[in-house]
Design a protein around this motif. Structure first.
Motif, PDB file in Angstrom:
ATOM      1  N   LEU A   7       0.843  -1.028   0.035  1.00 16.26           N
ATOM      2  CA  LEU A   7      -0.027  -0.321  -0.133  1.00 16.26           C
ATOM      3  C   LEU A   7       0.924   1.150   0.145  1.00 16.26           C
ATOM      4  CD1 LEU A   7      -2.662  -1.024   2.707  1.00 16.26           C
ATOM      5  CD2 LEU A   7      -2.862  -1.317   0.303  1.00 16.26           C
ATOM      6  N   SER A   8       0.116   2.135  -0.565  1.00 17.18           N
ATOM      7  CA  SER A   8       1.062   3.675  -0.705  1.00 17.18           C
ATOM      8  C   SER A   8       0.828   4.245   0.825  1.00 17.18           C
ATOM      9  CB  SER A   8       0.279   4.348  -1.459  1.00 17.18           C
ATOM     10  OG  SER A   8      -0.891   4.929  -1.108  1.00 17.18           O
ATOM     11  N   ARG A   9       1.471   5.437   1.249  1.00 15.43           N
ATOM     12  CA  ARG A   9       1.579   5.624   2.490  1.00 15.43           C
ATOM     13  C   ARG A   9       0.171   6.434   2.822  1.00 15.43           C
ATOM     14  NH1 ARG A   9       2.216  10.972   4.745  1.00 15.43           N
ATOM     15  NH2 ARG A   9       2.527  11.851   2.587  1.00 15.43           N
ATOM     16  N   ARG A  10      -0.288   6.933   1.769  1.00 20.37           N
ATOM     17  CA  ARG A  10      -1.983   7.604   1.867  1.00 20.37           C
ATOM     18  C   ARG A  10      -2.862   6.492   2.104  1.00 20.37           C
ATOM     19  NH1 ARG A  10      -3.574  12.069   3.677  1.00 20.37           N
ATOM     20  NH2 ARG A  10      -3.469  13.389   2.082  1.00 20.37           N
ATOM     21  N   GLU A  11      -2.456   5.300   1.420  1.00 20.22           N
ATOM     22  CA  GLU A  11      -3.535   4.018   1.388  1.00 20.22           C
ATOM     23  C   GLU A  11      -3.495   3.383   3.018  1.00 20.22           C
ATOM     24  OE1 GLU A  11      -3.399   2.851  -3.262  1.00 20.22           O
ATOM     25  OE2 GLU A  11      -2.313   1.810  -1.676  1.00 20.22           O
ATOM     26  N   GLU A  12      -2.218   3.550   3.454  1.00 20.61           N
ATOM     27  CA  GLU A  12      -2.079   2.986   4.843  1.00 20.61           C
ATOM     28  C   GLU A  12      -2.863   3.847   5.973  1.00 20.61           C
ATOM     29  OE1 GLU A  12       1.960   2.379   5.684  1.00 20.61           O
ATOM     30  OE2 GLU A  12       2.056   0.769   4.377  1.00 20.61           O
ATOM     31  N   GLU A  13      -2.745   5.150   5.404  1.00 20.72           N
ATOM     32  CA  GLU A  13      -3.392   6.179   6.555  1.00 20.72           C
ATOM     33  C   GLU A  13      -4.773   6.046   6.503  1.00 20.72           C
ATOM     34  OE1 GLU A  13      -0.274   9.918   6.146  1.00 20.72           O
ATOM     35  OE2 GLU A  13      -1.826   9.876   4.788  1.00 20.72           O
ATOM     36  N   VAL A  14      -5.283   5.814   5.171  1.00 23.88           N
ATOM     37  CA  VAL A  14      -6.897   5.686   5.145  1.00 23.88           C
ATOM     38  C   VAL A  14      -7.323   4.322   5.783  1.00 23.88           C
ATOM     39  CG1 VAL A  14      -8.730   4.875   3.331  1.00 23.88           C
ATOM     40  CG2 VAL A  14      -6.871   6.766   2.904  1.00 23.88           C
ATOM     41  N   LEU A  15      -6.464   3.184   5.571  1.00 25.51           N
ATOM     42  CA  LEU A  15      -6.650   1.882   6.431  1.00 25.51           C
ATOM     43  C   LEU A  15      -6.555   2.098   7.811  1.00 25.51           C
ATOM     44  CD1 LEU A  15      -7.603  -1.017   5.754  1.00 25.51           C
ATOM     45  CD2 LEU A  15      -5.409  -1.323   4.978  1.00 25.51           C
ATOM     46  N   GLU A  16      -5.756   2.900   8.299  1.00 26.42           N
ATOM     47  CA  GLU A  16      -5.426   2.929   9.882  1.00 26.42           C
ATOM     48  C   GLU A  16      -6.913   3.694  10.380  1.00 26.42           C
ATOM     49  OE1 GLU A  16      -3.955   2.459  13.408  1.00 26.42           O
ATOM     50  OE2 GLU A  16      -2.967   1.807  11.452  1.00 26.42           O
ATOM     51  N   ASN A  24     -16.209   7.159   6.012  1.00 24.94           N
ATOM     52  CA  ASN A  24     -15.770   7.634   4.917  1.00 24.94           C
ATOM     53  C   ASN A  24     -15.415   9.359   4.979  1.00 24.94           C
ATOM     54  OD1 ASN A  24     -15.381   5.197   3.814  1.00 24.94           O
ATOM     55  ND2 ASN A  24     -16.586   5.564   1.975  1.00 24.94           N
ATOM     56  N   LYS A  25     -16.582   9.907   5.528  1.00 24.89           N
ATOM     57  CA  LYS A  25     -16.705  11.213   5.763  1.00 24.89           C
ATOM     58  C   LYS A  25     -15.443  11.930   6.700  1.00 24.89           C
ATOM     59  CE  LYS A  25     -21.394  12.839   4.748  1.00 24.89           C
ATOM     60  NZ  LYS A  25     -22.572  13.524   5.129  1.00 24.89           N
ATOM     61  N   GLU A  26     -15.557  10.896   7.867  1.00 25.78           N
ATOM     62  CA  GLU A  26     -14.498  11.124   8.984  1.00 25.78           C
ATOM     63  C   GLU A  26     -12.961  11.123   8.247  1.00 25.78           C
ATOM     64  OE1 GLU A  26     -16.715   9.897  12.884  1.00 25.78           O
ATOM     65  OE2 GLU A  26     -16.135   8.175  11.578  1.00 25.78           O
ATOM     66  N   ILE A  27     -12.865  10.029   7.675  1.00 27.07           N
ATOM     67  CA  ILE A  27     -11.444   9.707   6.937  1.00 27.07           C
ATOM     68  C   ILE A  27     -11.234  10.966   5.913  1.00 27.07           C
ATOM     69  CG2 ILE A  27     -10.257   8.345   5.085  1.00 27.07           C
ATOM     70  CD1 ILE A  27     -11.809   6.127   6.334  1.00 27.07           C
ATOM     71  N   ALA A  28     -12.321  11.295   5.087  1.00 27.99           N
ATOM     72  CA  ALA A  28     -12.226  12.644   4.350  1.00 27.99           C
ATOM     73  C   ALA A  28     -11.703  13.859   5.139  1.00 27.99           C
ATOM     74  CB  ALA A  28     -13.337  12.969   3.494  1.00 27.99           C
ATOM     75  N   ALA A  29     -12.327  14.062   6.411  1.00 31.40           N
ATOM     76  CA  ALA A  29     -12.030  15.100   6.982  1.00 31.40           C
ATOM     77  C   ALA A  29     -10.772  15.159   7.634  1.00 31.40           C
ATOM     78  CB  ALA A  29     -13.398  15.522   7.896  1.00 31.40           C
ATOM     79  N   THR A  30     -10.638  14.070   8.106  1.00 28.89           N
ATOM     80  CA  THR A  30      -8.974  14.086   8.840  1.00 28.89           C
ATOM     81  C   THR A  30      -8.158  14.122   8.052  1.00 28.89           C
ATOM     82  OG1 THR A  30     -10.215  12.431  10.663  1.00 28.89           O
ATOM     83  CG2 THR A  30      -7.991  12.272  10.364  1.00 28.89           C
ATOM     84  N   LEU A  31      -8.317  13.702   6.815  1.00 34.77           N
ATOM     85  CA  LEU A  31      -7.010  13.539   5.760  1.00 34.77           C
ATOM     86  C   LEU A  31      -6.918  14.890   5.064  1.00 34.77           C
ATOM     87  CD1 LEU A  31      -6.551   9.981   4.908  1.00 34.77           C
ATOM     88  CD2 LEU A  31      -5.372  11.256   6.737  1.00 34.77           C
ATOM     89  N   SER A  32      -8.054  15.628   5.178  1.00 35.13           N
ATOM     90  CA  SER A  32      -8.403  16.796   4.156  1.00 35.13           C
ATOM     91  C   SER A  32      -8.425  16.466   2.676  1.00 35.13           C
ATOM     92  CB  SER A  32      -7.070  17.903   4.593  1.00 35.13           C
ATOM     93  OG  SER A  32      -7.073  18.329   5.932  1.00 35.13           O
ATOM     94  N   ASP A  36     -14.918  11.543  -2.709  1.00 35.30           N
ATOM     95  CA  ASP A  36     -14.452  10.489  -3.880  1.00 35.30           C
ATOM     96  C   ASP A  36     -13.194  10.073  -3.662  1.00 35.30           C
ATOM     97  OD1 ASP A  36     -16.745  10.658  -5.124  1.00 35.30           O
ATOM     98  OD2 ASP A  36     -16.248  12.629  -6.016  1.00 35.30           O
ATOM     99  N   THR A  37     -11.963  10.792  -3.118  1.00 32.74           N
ATOM    100  CA  THR A  37     -10.720  10.401  -3.221  1.00 32.74           C
ATOM    101  C   THR A  37     -10.672   9.367  -2.282  1.00 32.74           C
ATOM    102  OG1 THR A  37      -9.765  12.460  -3.621  1.00 32.74           O
ATOM    103  CG2 THR A  37      -8.378  11.263  -2.670  1.00 32.74           C
ATOM    104  N   VAL A  38     -11.411   9.329  -1.127  1.00 35.30           N
ATOM    105  CA  VAL A  38     -11.445   8.221  -0.028  1.00 35.30           C
ATOM    106  C   VAL A  38     -11.769   6.998  -0.772  1.00 35.30           C
ATOM    107  CG1 VAL A  38     -12.399   7.355   1.989  1.00 35.30           C
ATOM    108  CG2 VAL A  38     -11.780   9.869   2.052  1.00 35.30           C
TER     109      VAL A  38
END
Length: 78
Positions: A7-16, A24-32, A36-38
């Motif tokens: 996984l890419s670093r960003r994918e790992e952040e999403v998975l964590e 998904n909404k919380e992931i989007a907000a947390t990672l700015s 759709d990107t999530v």
């Protein structure tokens, strides 16, 4: 090669965040990032881990992380 290392670093952040129970909404907000990107990252996570759901992805991620020396310890059972 273990699954998380694919996984890419960003994918790992999403998975964590997914493993912590974030929606998904919380992931989007947390990672700015956009919702759709999530979804885009989740699609690639599923493909790379060969899973079909959030639950399977988290289970595989947690299982692989615990199997690696120096991985985050598994929380104690309640």
């Amino acid at each position: 090669m273990s699954a998380p290392s694919q996984l890419s670093r960003r994918e790992e952040e999403v998975l964590e965040l997914l493993a912590k129970g974030a929606a998904n909404k919380e992931i989007a907000a947390t990672l700015s990032i956009s919702l759709d990107t999530v979804r885009y990252h989740l699609k690639h996570i599923y493909e790379k881990l060969h899973v079909r759901s959030r639950t399977e992805a988290v289970a595989k991620y947690v299982g692989d992380r615990d199997a690696v020396p120096g991985g985050a310890p598994r929380p104690p059972a309640p």
